[in-house]
Scaffold this active site. Structure first.
Site, PDB file in Angstrom:
ATOM      1  N   SER A   1       0.815  -1.199   0.000  1.00 31.03           N
ATOM      2  CA  SER A   1       0.000   0.000   0.000  1.00 31.03           C
ATOM      3  C   SER A   1       0.862   1.268   0.000  1.00 31.03           C
ATOM      4  O   SER A   1       1.654   1.473  -0.913  1.00 31.03           O
ATOM      5  CB  SER A   1      -0.962  -0.055   1.198  1.00 31.03           C
ATOM      6  OG  SER A   1      -2.020   0.847   1.034  1.00 31.03           O
TER       7      SER A   1
ATOM      8  N   ASP B   1      -8.254  -5.885  -5.896  1.00 34.80           N
ATOM      9  CA  ASP B   1      -7.964  -4.579  -5.285  1.00 34.80           C
ATOM     10  C   ASP B   1      -8.283  -3.464  -6.279  1.00 34.80           C
ATOM     11  O   ASP B   1      -7.708  -3.409  -7.368  1.00 34.80           O
ATOM     12  CB  ASP B   1      -6.490  -4.523  -4.875  1.00 34.80           C
ATOM     13  CG  ASP B   1      -6.125  -3.247  -4.122  1.00 34.80           C
ATOM     14  OD1 ASP B   1      -7.014  -2.398  -3.907  1.00 34.80           O
ATOM     15  OD2 ASP B   1      -4.950  -3.111  -3.746  1.00 34.80           O
TER      16      ASP B   1
ATOM     17  N   HIS C   1      -6.390  -6.309  -1.406  1.00 33.81           N
ATOM     18  CA  HIS C   1      -5.297  -5.413  -1.038  1.00 33.81           C
ATOM     19  C   HIS C   1      -4.390  -6.026   0.035  1.00 33.81           C
ATOM     20  O   HIS C   1      -3.175  -5.953  -0.058  1.00 33.81           O
ATOM     21  CB  HIS C   1      -5.919  -4.112  -0.525  1.00 33.81           C
ATOM     22  CG  HIS C   1      -4.951  -2.997  -0.292  1.00 33.81           C
ATOM     23  ND1 HIS C   1      -4.382  -2.287  -1.318  1.00 33.81           N
ATOM     24  CD2 HIS C   1      -4.475  -2.447   0.856  1.00 33.81           C
ATOM     25  CE1 HIS C   1      -3.596  -1.338  -0.814  1.00 33.81           C
ATOM     26  NE2 HIS C   1      -3.629  -1.422   0.504  1.00 33.81           N
TER      27      HIS C   1
END
Length: 406
Positions: A134, A313, A370
């Site tokens: 991320s 994601d 994610h």
């Protein structure tokens, strides 16, 4: 093994770490790779990665621990760092000391990593791989870049033994990435053309503000794009469009606020643990839209780079990664883009796709969002092990061409 790594000789600021030695290393310990994991946010604690994704234990809904079958410390040492200071259990002596850009983040991490390696002479020569997901799509290149620059001016014995970097579902080149959400959601079937057009206008505004260098406004404009997409789709989370409920990050927060757990970790029992820190998020607010693509370009020439994404994601996924990788200034980029995307199997089952050229590898992991190791623990373990050790689809075929003289 856990504790604090001081990063400033004139203050109490320090980075909290948790380390797990390789459970079953196939190499002598002095040669066993060390993985370092950094969480995103900005401002989220790597204890999320530790206790919900890739550490040896997972927090359950009843706030107990169960073994993780896909732990990344099966054959590697695994170090979790709560970075930047002020996130997780890490300590920022004053709010002013919290980093406001990637250079400051990297400087702190360099001190922490150097101090960690000094804890045990056996760590000295172990190859280090820096990994994260991320917002660590910026931290990982930043510390990798910083290490290469520092190493150039250090004696051999003082260098950090960087062997490679890995970025999962990363925000790395935000200006190109923010412009992808409308088309991505449209082709997945989550929005119609009218909604796509509205979203594209909002994306262009985020791009415009980024290009002007209006950094805080650009960050807000990106947040607006993501909020609009959430409102249009009604999804439980953009982090995985198949989920009916968001990821349970709250379990980590609840578990780490139990007094006995804090005591076991050597943390002051009055410390209120937050899985993500708003204070750190605010300090890095103006940093969000700044690109570190040039750092990845530097690393791919001098090290090894793995990029991997979960197919579900919508925030920092497959489409968001491919769009910036295509624009990389690197002499191998054409060959990479034209390389075969190979079907990746684990135990005979199709689990994703691997595309590779020399030092750059990209992996798409099926059935994951994610927080990819949470969704595909065993496959994420197979991926990181095979990439580090250059096995299977991850091997460097260029080394293996032999000339047979008959």
């Amino acid at each position: 093994m856990h504790g604090y790594l001081p990063i400033n000789p004139t203050s109490t600021s320090s980075i909290f770490y948790a380390f797990y030695e390789a459970h079953n290393s196939t190499l002598p310990l002095s040669q066993t790779p060390l993985l370092i994991w950094l969480q995103g946010g900005p401002g989220c604690s790597s204890m999320l990665g530790n206790l919900y994704e890739l550490g040896p234990w997972r927090v359950t809904e009843s706030l107990t621990l169960q073994p993780n079958p896909g732990a990344w410390n099966r054959i590697f040492g695994l170090l979790f760092l709560d970075s930047p200071i002020g996130s997780g259990f890490s300590v920022a002596a004053t709010p002013e000391e919290i980093p406001k850009d990637q250079n400051a983040v990297a400087e702190h991490l360099f001190v922490a990593i150097t101090r960690f390696v000094q804890l045990d002479p056996a760590f000295k020569h172990r190859p280090i791989y820096i990994t994260g997901e991320s917002y660590a799509g910026k931290y990982v290149p930043a510390i990798g870049y910083h290490i290469l620059n520092k190493n150039a001016n250090l004696g051999v014995s003082e260098r950090v033994n960087l062997a490679g970097v890995a970025i999962g579902d990363g925000l790395t080149d935000p200006e190109t990435q923010v412009a992808t959400h409308a088309l991505n959601a449209y082709y997945v079937g989550l929005i119609n053309e009218r909604q796509k057009n509205v979203l594209e206008k909002a994306q262009l505004e985020a791009v415009r503000l980024t290009q002007l260098g209006n950094w805080s406004e650009a960050t807000d404009a990106r947040s607006k794009v993501l909020t609009m997409l959430e409102d249009m789709t009604g999804l439980a989370t953009l982090y995985d469009y198949t989920r009916k409920v968001p990821y349970r990050e709250d379990l980590v927060e609840k578990f780490l606020n139990i007094a006995e757990v804090k005591k076991a970790l050597g943390v002051n029992e009055s410390f209120v643990y937050e899985v993500c820190s708003d204070v750190v998020g605010a300090a890095l607010h103006a940093d969000v839209m700044k690109s570190v693509k040039y750092m990845v370009e530097h690393l791919v020439r001098r090290s090894r780079v793995l990029l991997y994404q979960g197919e579900y994601d919508l925030r920092d996924g497959v489409v968001q990664t491919e769009v910036w990788v295509k624009t990389m200034k690197w002499e191998g980029i054409e060959e990479f883009l034209n390389a075969e995307r190979k079907i990746w199997r684990v135990n005979g089952e199709v689990v994703g796709y691997v595309q590779k050229w020399k030092s750059l590898t990209n992996v798409v992991v099926l059935g994951a969002g994610h927080l990819l190791p949470t969704d595909q623990a065993v496959n994420s373990q197979a991926m990181i092990e095979d990439w580090v050790l250059q096995r299977g689809l991850f091997q460097n075929v260029y080394k293996e061409k032999s000339i047979f003289v008959v």
